[in-house]
Design an enzyme around this catalytic site. Sequence first.
Site, PDB file in Angstrom:
ATOM      1  N   ARG A  84       0.836  -1.200   0.000  1.00 13.40           N
ATOM      2  CA  ARG A  84       0.000   0.000   0.000  1.00 13.40           C
ATOM      3  C   ARG A  84       0.868   1.245   0.000  1.00 13.40           C
ATOM      4  O   ARG A  84       2.050   1.205   0.344  1.00 13.40           O
ATOM      5  CB  ARG A  84      -0.907   0.012   1.234  1.00 13.40           C
ATOM      6  CG  ARG A  84      -0.114   0.040   2.522  1.00 13.40           C
ATOM      7  CD  ARG A  84      -0.893   0.437   3.742  1.00 13.40           C
ATOM      8  NE  ARG A  84      -0.051   0.308   4.924  1.00 13.40           N
ATOM      9  CZ  ARG A  84       0.862   1.179   5.307  1.00 13.40           C
ATOM     10  NH1 ARG A  84       1.076   2.267   4.581  1.00 13.40           N
ATOM     11  NH2 ARG A  84       1.579   0.978   6.403  1.00 13.40           N
ATOM     12  N   GLY A  86       1.948   5.003   1.532  1.00  9.73           N
ATOM     13  CA  GLY A  86       2.101   5.510   2.881  1.00  9.73           C
ATOM     14  C   GLY A  86       3.350   4.988   3.569  1.00  9.73           C
ATOM     15  O   GLY A  86       4.221   4.384   2.948  1.00  9.73           O
ATOM     16  N   TYR A  88       4.848   3.954   7.882  1.00 11.59           N
ATOM     17  CA  TYR A  88       4.595   2.932   8.900  1.00 11.59           C
ATOM     18  C   TYR A  88       3.248   3.170   9.570  1.00 11.59           C
ATOM     19  O   TYR A  88       2.860   4.310   9.837  1.00 11.59           O
ATOM     20  CB  TYR A  88       5.682   2.945   9.978  1.00 11.59           C
ATOM     21  CG  TYR A  88       6.949   2.248   9.570  1.00 11.59           C
ATOM     22  CD1 TYR A  88       7.034   0.857   9.542  1.00 11.59           C
ATOM     23  CD2 TYR A  88       8.071   2.978   9.205  1.00 11.59           C
ATOM     24  CE1 TYR A  88       8.197   0.206   9.157  1.00 11.59           C
ATOM     25  CE2 TYR A  88       9.246   2.346   8.824  1.00 11.59           C
ATOM     26  CZ  TYR A  88       9.300   0.959   8.802  1.00 11.59           C
ATOM     27  OH  TYR A  88      10.449   0.331   8.421  1.00 11.59           O
ATOM     28  N   HIS A  91      -1.306  -1.929  13.423  1.00 14.75           N
ATOM     29  CA  HIS A  91      -2.601  -2.609  13.488  1.00 14.75           C
ATOM     30  C   HIS A  91      -2.616  -3.474  14.736  1.00 14.75           C
ATOM     31  O   HIS A  91      -1.580  -4.041  15.130  1.00 14.75           O
ATOM     32  CB  HIS A  91      -2.832  -3.493  12.258  1.00 14.75           C
ATOM     33  CG  HIS A  91      -3.010  -2.739  10.985  1.00 14.75           C
ATOM     34  ND1 HIS A  91      -3.855  -1.653  10.875  1.00 14.75           N
ATOM     35  CD2 HIS A  91      -2.456  -2.906   9.759  1.00 14.75           C
ATOM     36  CE1 HIS A  91      -3.812  -1.191   9.641  1.00 14.75           C
ATOM     37  NE2 HIS A  91      -2.968  -1.924   8.949  1.00 14.75           N
ATOM     38  N   ILE A 156      -5.444   5.754   6.456  1.00 14.36           N
ATOM     39  CA  ILE A 156      -5.892   5.371   5.115  1.00 14.36           C
ATOM     40  C   ILE A 156      -4.661   5.015   4.278  1.00 14.36           C
ATOM     41  O   ILE A 156      -3.689   5.768   4.245  1.00 14.36           O
ATOM     42  CB  ILE A 156      -6.677   6.505   4.438  1.00 14.36           C
ATOM     43  CG1 ILE A 156      -7.961   6.802   5.210  1.00 14.36           C
ATOM     44  CG2 ILE A 156      -7.001   6.157   2.981  1.00 14.36           C
ATOM     45  CD1 ILE A 156      -8.721   8.010   4.704  1.00 14.36           C
ATOM     46  N   GLY A 157      -4.708   3.865   3.642  1.00 13.15           N
ATOM     47  CA  GLY A 157      -3.623   3.456   2.746  1.00 13.15           C
ATOM     48  C   GLY A 157      -4.177   2.503   1.710  1.00 13.15           C
ATOM     49  O   GLY A 157      -4.884   1.547   2.053  1.00 13.15           O
ATOM     50  N   ILE A 169      -8.877   1.268   5.110  1.00 15.05           N
ATOM     51  CA  ILE A 169      -8.916   2.188   6.247  1.00 15.05           C
ATOM     52  C   ILE A 169      -8.748   1.415   7.550  1.00 15.05           C
ATOM     53  O   ILE A 169      -8.970   0.201   7.608  1.00 15.05           O
ATOM     54  CB  ILE A 169     -10.239   2.986   6.295  1.00 15.05           C
ATOM     55  CG1 ILE A 169     -11.416   2.049   6.583  1.00 15.05           C
ATOM     56  CG2 ILE A 169     -10.461   3.759   4.992  1.00 15.05           C
ATOM     57  CD1 ILE A 169     -12.743   2.764   6.830  1.00 15.05           C
ATOM     58  N   ALA A 170      -8.335   2.150   8.597  1.00 19.01           N
ATOM     59  CA  ALA A 170      -8.244   1.574   9.938  1.00 19.01           C
ATOM     60  C   ALA A 170      -8.702   2.634  10.932  1.00 19.01           C
ATOM     61  O   ALA A 170      -8.089   3.704  11.026  1.00 19.01           O
ATOM     62  CB  ALA A 170      -6.820   1.132  10.245  1.00 19.01           C
ATOM     63  N   CYS A 186       2.883   7.033  10.226  1.00 20.00           N
ATOM     64  CA  CYS A 186       2.787   7.736   8.941  1.00 20.00           C
ATOM     65  C   CYS A 186       3.841   8.835   8.810  1.00 20.00           C
ATOM     66  O   CYS A 186       3.668   9.789   8.041  1.00 20.00           O
ATOM     67  CB  CYS A 186       1.384   8.310   8.742  1.00 20.00           C
ATOM     68  SG  CYS A 186       0.110   7.041   8.713  1.00 20.00           S
TER      69      CYS A 186
END
Length: 223
Positions: A84, A86, A88, A91, A156-157, A169-170, A186
């Site tokens: 993806r 972006g 780092y 999660h 978002i990535g 998304i997260a 990020c």
Amino acid sequence: MALRDDIRLTLSSPAPVVWEISQGLTPYPEAMARMDAHVHAIASGMEGERVWLLEHPPLYTAGTSAHAEDLVEPDRFPVFKSGRGGQYTYHGPGQRVAYVMLDLKRRGSDVRAFVAALEQWVIDTLDEFNVKGERREDRVGVWVRRGGREDKIAAIGIRVRHWVTFHGIAINVEPNLSHFGGIVPCGIREHGVTSLVDLGLPVTTEDVDVALRKTFGRIFGEP
């Protein structure tokens, strides 16, 4: 909430999107393999579009723009390279990840509009809990103001292959925020991270799933 016409019109599609919710914690390599296979199937016309909601065990991922110095504690959690965009990100449990696999050939072939739509989807979802999420032109993700500072509440990535999207998304629902300390999220050092629970809201992941389903159609043309 008002929606820009360019997002609504470019990304509308008459075909239904399949929703999947995984219970427990999904290992990152397993998720990447499944997502890769499904994206290939969508591009080949063998499968339909899908939104996959899940949680991962604690881990860090490196996007295509990640800088080695932003991995502050490389031995704290497993680190995975990700295709993806972006830098780092973290999660882990208490964070709702939504992997979004849509066919942009059917939705206007506009990657920038797709990213804007993901941002708006997060903002609309947060609005369901009376949280004002904001985008920033110079920083990725969705942000909330807290007194004299701004904290990131959602990342978002994305990646696009053959005009099919993956990753997504997260949203921080109730993750352990100290886990973000092993990276510079990020690449942004000037601001912190927060979550819905950290903001004082008794919100569960299931509550967020309901809100994501409710607001998705406003952006992506689903009934």
